[in-house]
Motif scaffolding. Structure first.
Motif, PDB file in Angstrom:
ATOM      1  N   GLY A  99      12.390   1.670   8.333  1.00  0.00           N
ATOM      2  CA  GLY A  99      11.075   1.722   7.705  1.00  0.00           C
ATOM      3  C   GLY A  99      10.947   0.750   6.548  1.00  0.00           C
ATOM      4  O   GLY A  99       9.835   0.412   6.128  1.00  0.00           O
ATOM      5  N   VAL A 147       9.128  -1.951   8.386  1.00  0.00           N
ATOM      6  CA  VAL A 147       7.860  -1.605   9.010  1.00  0.00           C
ATOM      7  C   VAL A 147       6.763  -1.325   7.987  1.00  0.00           C
ATOM      8  O   VAL A 147       5.658  -1.863   8.096  1.00  0.00           O
ATOM      9  CB  VAL A 147       8.050  -0.396   9.951  1.00  0.00           C
ATOM     10  CG1 VAL A 147       6.739   0.066  10.522  1.00  0.00           C
ATOM     11  CG2 VAL A 147       9.025  -0.757  11.064  1.00  0.00           C
ATOM     12  N   VAL A 148       7.039  -0.496   7.011  1.00  0.00           N
ATOM     13  CA  VAL A 148       6.000  -0.065   6.068  1.00  0.00           C
ATOM     14  C   VAL A 148       5.448  -1.223   5.228  1.00  0.00           C
ATOM     15  O   VAL A 148       4.231  -1.453   5.226  1.00  0.00           O
ATOM     16  CB  VAL A 148       6.512   1.097   5.183  1.00  0.00           C
ATOM     17  CG1 VAL A 148       5.521   1.441   4.096  1.00  0.00           C
ATOM     18  CG2 VAL A 148       6.826   2.308   6.035  1.00  0.00           C
ATOM     19  N   SER A 163       3.555  -3.822   7.453  1.00  0.00           N
ATOM     20  CA  SER A 163       2.297  -3.263   7.944  1.00  0.00           C
ATOM     21  C   SER A 163       1.233  -3.243   6.844  1.00  0.00           C
ATOM     22  O   SER A 163       0.072  -3.580   7.087  1.00  0.00           O
ATOM     23  CB  SER A 163       2.501  -1.844   8.465  1.00  0.00           C
ATOM     24  OG  SER A 163       3.394  -1.846   9.542  1.00  0.00           O
ATOM     25  N   LEU A 164       1.639  -2.841   5.648  1.00  0.00           N
ATOM     26  CA  LEU A 164       0.689  -2.815   4.536  1.00  0.00           C
ATOM     27  C   LEU A 164       0.159  -4.206   4.206  1.00  0.00           C
ATOM     28  O   LEU A 164      -1.043  -4.377   3.960  1.00  0.00           O
ATOM     29  CB  LEU A 164       1.336  -2.190   3.302  1.00  0.00           C
ATOM     30  CG  LEU A 164       1.551  -0.689   3.353  1.00  0.00           C
ATOM     31  CD1 LEU A 164       2.304  -0.229   2.114  1.00  0.00           C
ATOM     32  CD2 LEU A 164       0.241   0.039   3.472  1.00  0.00           C
TER      33      LEU A 164
END
Length: 87
Positions: free
Chosen positions: A68, A71-72, A75-76
């Motif tokens: 994560g 990913v996090v 993505s943001l």
């Protein structure tokens, strides 16, 4: 082009963070397994017990959750760029 440069730099920084978290989490798991072996009366040698526990750790959910880190934030950033440009 600026977005590609930003994502590349972010990827490098996140890779360092991921590597640090991964090594730290694995060391904690190893310490926990060694403490369990020291506390309990296991029949198998300590190295085998720790190796088996770390093999279980490699397939665990905790190890997958560390991904994560990539990913996090990525993505943001993509969502913010989209909202600024197209919303």
């Amino acid at each position: 082009m600026a977005l590609v440069r930003l994502l590349f730099i972010a990827f490098v920084v996140l890779s360092v963070i991921y590597l640090s978290l991964s090594l730290y989490s694995r060391a904690r798991a190893k310490d926990r397994l060694e403490a369990e072996w020291d506390a309990g009366g296991f029949d198998i040698p300590r190295d085998n017990y720790v190796r088996a526990g770390l093999t279980d750790y490699d397939g665990s959910l905790r190890r997958k959750l560390i991904l994560g880190v990539y990913v996090v934030p990525m993505s943001l950033v993509c969502i913010i760029v989209y909202l600024v440009n197209f919303a």
